[in-house]
Design an enzyme around this catalytic site. Structure first.
Site, PDB file in Angstrom:
ATOM      1  N   GLU B 382      36.922  76.532 -37.108  1.00  0.00           N
ATOM      2  CA  GLU B 382      37.983  75.805 -37.821  1.00  0.00           C
ATOM      3  C   GLU B 382      39.337  76.132 -37.230  1.00  0.00           C
ATOM      4  O   GLU B 382      40.180  75.263 -37.042  1.00  0.00           O
ATOM      5  CB  GLU B 382      37.944  76.171 -39.318  1.00  0.00           C
ATOM      6  CG  GLU B 382      38.819  75.295 -40.206  1.00  0.00           C
ATOM      7  CD  GLU B 382      40.240  75.800 -40.402  1.00  0.00           C
ATOM      8  OE1 GLU B 382      41.042  75.084 -41.003  1.00  0.00           O
ATOM      9  OE2 GLU B 382      40.560  76.921 -39.939  1.00  0.00           O
ATOM     10  N   GLU B 391      32.959  67.845 -35.095  1.00  0.00           N
ATOM     11  CA  GLU B 391      31.789  67.508 -34.274  1.00  0.00           C
ATOM     12  C   GLU B 391      30.638  67.044 -35.152  1.00  0.00           C
ATOM     13  O   GLU B 391      29.896  66.128 -34.788  1.00  0.00           O
ATOM     14  CB  GLU B 391      31.377  68.715 -33.419  1.00  0.00           C
ATOM     15  CG  GLU B 391      32.450  69.176 -32.438  1.00  0.00           C
ATOM     16  CD  GLU B 391      33.042  68.053 -31.617  1.00  0.00           C
ATOM     17  OE1 GLU B 391      32.271  67.323 -30.964  1.00  0.00           O
ATOM     18  OE2 GLU B 391      34.277  67.869 -31.647  1.00  0.00           O
ATOM     19  N   GLU B 394      31.322  63.551 -36.098  1.00  0.00           N
ATOM     20  CA  GLU B 394      31.091  62.655 -34.967  1.00  0.00           C
ATOM     21  C   GLU B 394      29.595  62.452 -34.719  1.00  0.00           C
ATOM     22  O   GLU B 394      29.152  61.366 -34.373  1.00  0.00           O
ATOM     23  CB  GLU B 394      31.791  63.195 -33.708  1.00  0.00           C
ATOM     24  CG  GLU B 394      33.312  63.040 -33.788  1.00  0.00           C
ATOM     25  CD  GLU B 394      34.079  63.727 -32.668  1.00  0.00           C
ATOM     26  OE1 GLU B 394      35.285  63.466 -32.536  1.00  0.00           O
ATOM     27  OE2 GLU B 394      33.481  64.546 -31.936  1.00  0.00           O
TER      28      GLU B 394
END
Lengths: 711, 711
Positions: B382, B391, B394
């Protein structure tokens, strides 16, 4: 331009009839079961009797009558004729007897291009100030409706106004490779006018590709080789004696590459919407461009000087096609002449309307209603580049994305020719293949009580599926050929395009020959395309059947397995063409293989879960969950950043492709380019597209999987 | 860097405990109703007893113990300490006694930046080759855990390595306007080193803004004015005597503007993913940059020559802050000296893991299960810019977009200070305001049996809502401050960020002072932030309560009315600030007013339909339909092309904003720019963003409306 509009309403006629008919069932049916309303409602699956009833009622006389009314006068987008058809459609759909719950207009203010009525576009052959020759201004009139004052003069919509002249050269189809070859041969194309034939490249691209070589204007014609099987004469060969294009016929069309309204990209073209500057529009020919008939084209091409063009450039004229000197032969009466283009096209804002209708999904008792809501659309300004449908998609993007199960497109319902054995044709997202087959099996071909549309289709066009064996060929919606574009490519809504077509092994005609000409009329359709309107009937029955099944099934009739098969096929082609080269560039295709495998596995597991479940007698949320997975499957392939150079294309499987390799478009284009150039940056781009498609397929697999993200 | 990680696990501790507790309910409950399983299941609404039971079981001892274990050693992302916490979390979540159904890792290969252990970064003051002064290499050790060998040296993550020297100048907060003013005053900044304080501009921007002026390096420090209420001395004022930052404390941090892994934009950073070149990364400081403590900063700033800086540039050092000559005063021992930066940061690929856990939604009988599946995430990396969460978003974009109801973020659970009256703090999508309030009303503040978190919150921070009267202030998630960024901004998932904080009217500290320093340890939390861990308990209770309500309600506890109120408020601000100027530029804001009105109307109609319906005893598809509308409401505001220059921002209401005008970000930024520049093209951009936000709001209204698209 004018003429596909006529056939657009042909589409209208088929779907129009379907809509009205389906609406009627809403009026008659009764509910008399003893169950509590909501339990009964959610358990009601497709009613096969209702479908049979619908099929029986699709009437050729009604189809014919509708088409006749809708095509009575030319009705090019935003003209008085168009407004008349909008009013007519609206009134009919608003009529309570239609069975539709409501109908309304969707108005947009869109950027269109027209010729100047007072100053017709000219093409002349000049020697100094002397006019040696000129082309026809209008097509020859064989029947009265071709002489209607609203029949638009041939022109290239969105081609710029301008006045240019120069020596003529012949550039085949106006592809980049054609201009390159011509330039190599002649050494210099600066200041020339190119004549090119339709086909091979998009209309606007024929001008876009020419300009960098210094070409100042372009003439476009339809070679009889490509449309008429070589027929040239209207004395006994072409229309009015057959469906072939007569010598003066000119294919009009939209000369623009991006679909939808061009001043409001990605926004609905409402009155108050922000508009970009005209100069910032992309995808238009930068140089004047004009379509002409092959009668005029022959006069020019057969007089061209210079070397003989290669075999693949030759057409059906009774002469050798030369490159041009540039210009004409010394022995020609056109010797030393320039060709001069005077184009007066004017573009501006016009008001265009869609007509929309609805039959609500089941929310009240007492009569038949579809389980899911049906929306009917009659799109405005299709011929100017799918404008009405695209603006609608842009305006309702959120709602359509969240809730739409499928989009069924019928544009040119019947391509004819009546004498060439006809069969069904469909392009679709693979997820919809099965329901199209189910419907096609239930519809008989015209003139037969036994042969189904499905069997006839398979006889004419088939492939061998690893899963199903020999089945009819269903095409892919890889381009923006009709109004499905915004739904399939921009919104990721599973779409299908259904029509009836001629046997392509029997003719070289790349489309029915009167396409976009003054001869594309009701009478042409009745005589040459579909006498008796039985093919229209077959299309209306097939599309309507698909519609009813999608509307009423408890479980959506979508099959992820057919999607998996397509991905596997694309993977195979990709491996064959690119794996070795990618490996040489240190890029592995294993992750793509894994992704396709994971998609197949998730689908198989979903299919097993479906076949082992009783959805009728269980919580409706179980079917709903799977329906959401199936409905949103195409959505999972959207990537709005994958193709920044392609307007409106977001679907990583179906986006348009330049490469000849039939596989995932981003990968195909990038890897093909890299194979040609050998450049490191091009291989990097191929790698990037490999990652994009890999992760999209994995992502889609996750949406099918029972397990949650990541497990 | 190191230290927010400690507090990240603080977040972990609160949510960790919540997850385990909620899991436990799955083990105990029994189903003994006589109804058929599926009918009973879909009728089960939120069980208030279960919530009360959960609240009672949130235990401060357990919270404290968890935090202690998780913070035992430094655990910066991808280090051995981090791997240890990943293992620990994974084992605990995989333990069947946790009540979670499963837990697993999500591994990514991400681009991170670290200092070189063998060559520590240096800042020296040099006169020719003579070193006149230098800064501390490490922070002063007051307690043993601050001397752990894995405590990372202060550095600017993702700042480039480099060796630069030049005359020192003071540039306030390193905003563009600061450098402009400094440049105007000094005439030339070429070759200088700037010293700036934290605040006012993003970390990377302090370098990005400097470079165009020729500045070659930047030092960043925390001024005691901004963090310590002016306190300077560790003898009796700062830590270890209070929560204030001691003189040698250095705030580390990620110096990058774009969230997520920077080599794999918009793709999940798997091992085989395509990666861009390092040189193509955007949003990084192009010049070396190094954070230092205020003890060192004071030595430099108080010796600077030149004109006195303006009042707003002054801080808490006992001297006047001058601009710099450039360089030091002639009377200073640093006279004629350069400041020299030697930065040895190295960036490269590392393996980082998220830990994920799940409690399945109700699919089987026999014990309590949430109606909807719960997924717990403990995000990796983070501190390097929200990498693990981004990620993950995504990778699972399709599934998360299609199905996720909400995202609850707990990062720094408690900001302290224990002595400054604390209260709840939340930022959220307006749709979630109501459920947060419901939960907060049910939780008591530490040390009281009567005062609710809600009432205490309202006492400390409130606003007057046109609908609700005086209510606690809920912030907006307009930036990328924590791991909600990818969920809220990229995926449009309604998100909330919940914490406990100090009373900001009692201190100027812009965050708790030990933030991102070596003093940000378990002991600091126990002593100064939350002795007894009762604030942690309040956060765990509030967030867990929200979670249970979102998980179990038949109808989602989301309120479109609170969204409408926010849009109306934003509209009011936009009209006040921009309507007249837009009108002068022929742009009307009427369409935006209409859009907001249509949103309110659609919402009111939906709310009426909700309040007049019996969802428990009706088809579950009715509740499901409305739940879909509410769940997808934030999704309707996504536009992936609206902010091409802002990585990962797609939400047209919540995207980050540069303008100080608190309204729709695209419009605010463009119109503010246009008002300043007066340029026609800037007004065109404002018009464009007006159309974008107008159509997004209309589009969202369509998704709420009962009627279909267009009617």
């Amino acid at each position: 331009m004018l003429k596909k509009l006529l056939l657009f309403t042909l589409a209208g006629a088929a779907i129009f009839t379907t809509g009205i008919l389906i609406g009627h069932f809403g009026i008659d049916q009764k509910n008399s079961t003893p169950f509590p309303e909501w339990v009964q409602e959610i358990r009601q699956d497709v009613d096969e009797n209702l479908i049979e009833n619908f099929l029986a009622q699709v009437d050729t006389g009604q189809l014919q009558e509708n088409l006749q009314v809708l095509t009575r006068v030319p009705h090019m987008a935003t003209t008085a004729g168009d407004e008349g058809t909008v009013d007519f459609m609206l009134k009919r759909w608003q009529d309570r007897d239609s069975g539709l719950d409501a109908a309304w207009r969707e108005d947009y203010r869109v950027y269109l291009s027209f010729p100047d009525k007072d100053k017709p576009n000219n093409v002349t052959v000049v020697r100094g100030s002397e006019v040696v020759d000129y082309i026809r201004e209008k097509e020859k009139v064989y029947e009265p409706d071709q002489s209607h004052p609203d029949v638009v003069q041939p022109y290239a919509a969105f081609g710029p106004a301008g006045h240019v002249q120069g020596k003529l050269v012949y550039a085949n189809q106006g592809k980049v490779s054609d201009y390159e070859q011509l330039n190599r041969t002649l050494g210099d194309l600066n200041g020339t006018i190119a004549i090119v034939r339709y086909g091979g490249a998009g209309r606007a691209d024929k001008g876009i590709n020419a300009a960098p070589f210094g070409v100042v204007g372009v003439l476009v014609y339809t070679d009889p080789y490509d449309i008429n099987d070589g027929k040239l004469s209207d004395v006994n060969e072409t229309y009015p004696y057959s469906w072939y294009l007569p010598p003066s016929g000119v294919e009009r069309g939209s000369y623009k590459n991006n679909f939808g309204d061009q001043l409001t990209p990605y926004l609905a073209a409402k009155n108050d919407t922000y508009r970009i500057d005209e100069k910032d529009i992309t995808g238009l020919s930068p140089i004047p461009i004009q379509p002409i008939g092959f009668e005029d084209a022959m006069k020019f091409i057969c007089e061209l000087d210079g070397l003989e063009a290669p075999e693949s450039w030759q057409g059906s004229f009774p002469c050798k096609y030369n490159y041009g000197g540039p210009g004409f032969k010394n022995t020609s009466r056109l010797k030393d002449c320039d060709v001069k283009l005077d184009v007066y096209n004017k573009a501006g804002l016009r008001d265009s309307a869609n007509v929309m209708g609805v039959i609500w999904g089941s929310v009240e008792p007492g009569k038949w209603r579809p389980r899911r809501t049906l929306i009917f659309g009659s799109w405005g300004a299709e011929e100017f580049g799918l404008i009405g449908s695209t603006e609608y998609a842009e305006e309702y993007i959120s709602k359509l994305s969240q809730r739409t199960v499928a989009y069924i497109n019928v544009d040119i319902s019947v391509f004819g020719n009546a004498l060439l054995h006809k069969s069904s044709r469909a392009s679709a997202s693979p997820v919809a293949q099965d329901v199209i087959f189910t419907a096609a099996k239930q519809v008989k071909i015209p003139g037969s009580d036994t042969m189904s549309v499905y069997s006839n289709w398979m006889r004419h066009s088939n492939r061998t599926s690893p899963t199903h064996g020999v089945i009819p060929s269903v095409g892919y919606l890889t381009g923006a050929g009709s109004d499905y574009a915004a739904f399939m490519h921009y919104l990721g809504i599973s779409s299908m395009d259904i029509s009836y077509t001629y046997d392509r092994s029997k003719t070289r005609a790349r489309i029915y020959p009167a396409y976009h000409t003054a001869y594309d009329t009701f009478s042409y359709v009745s005589k040459f395309i579909d006498p008796g309107f039985t093919s229209h009937q077959a299309v209306a029955r097939t599309a309507g059947n698909v519609l009813l099944r999608l509307a009423d099934s408890v479980l959506l009739p979508f099959k992820c397995g057919d999607y998996a098969e397509t991905l596997e096929q694309y993977l195979g082609v990709a491996l064959e063409n690119f794996e070795a080269d990618l490996k040489d560039n240190s890029v592995s295709m294993e992750p793509l293989k894994e992704a396709v495998k994971s998609f197949r596995a998730a689908c198989t597991s979903l299919e097993q879960s479906i076949s082992s479940s009783d959805f009728i007698n269980n919580s409706p949320l179980k079917a709903r969950k799977i329906n959401d997975q199936l409905m949103l499957l195409d959505r999972a392939f959207l990537n709005p950043l994958a193709f920044p150079e392609k307007y409106g294309y977001r679907h990583v499987v179906w986006t348009s492709r330049s490469s000849g390799v039939p596989t995932f478009p981003g990968l195909a284009d990038a890897a093909s380019r890299a194979k040609t150039s050998g450049l490191k940056q091009d291989w990097a781009e191929a790698y990037k597209h490999l990652s994009i498609i890999t992760q999209a397929i994995s992502g889609a697999a996750h949406t099918l999987a029972e397990a949650h993200a990541g497990l």
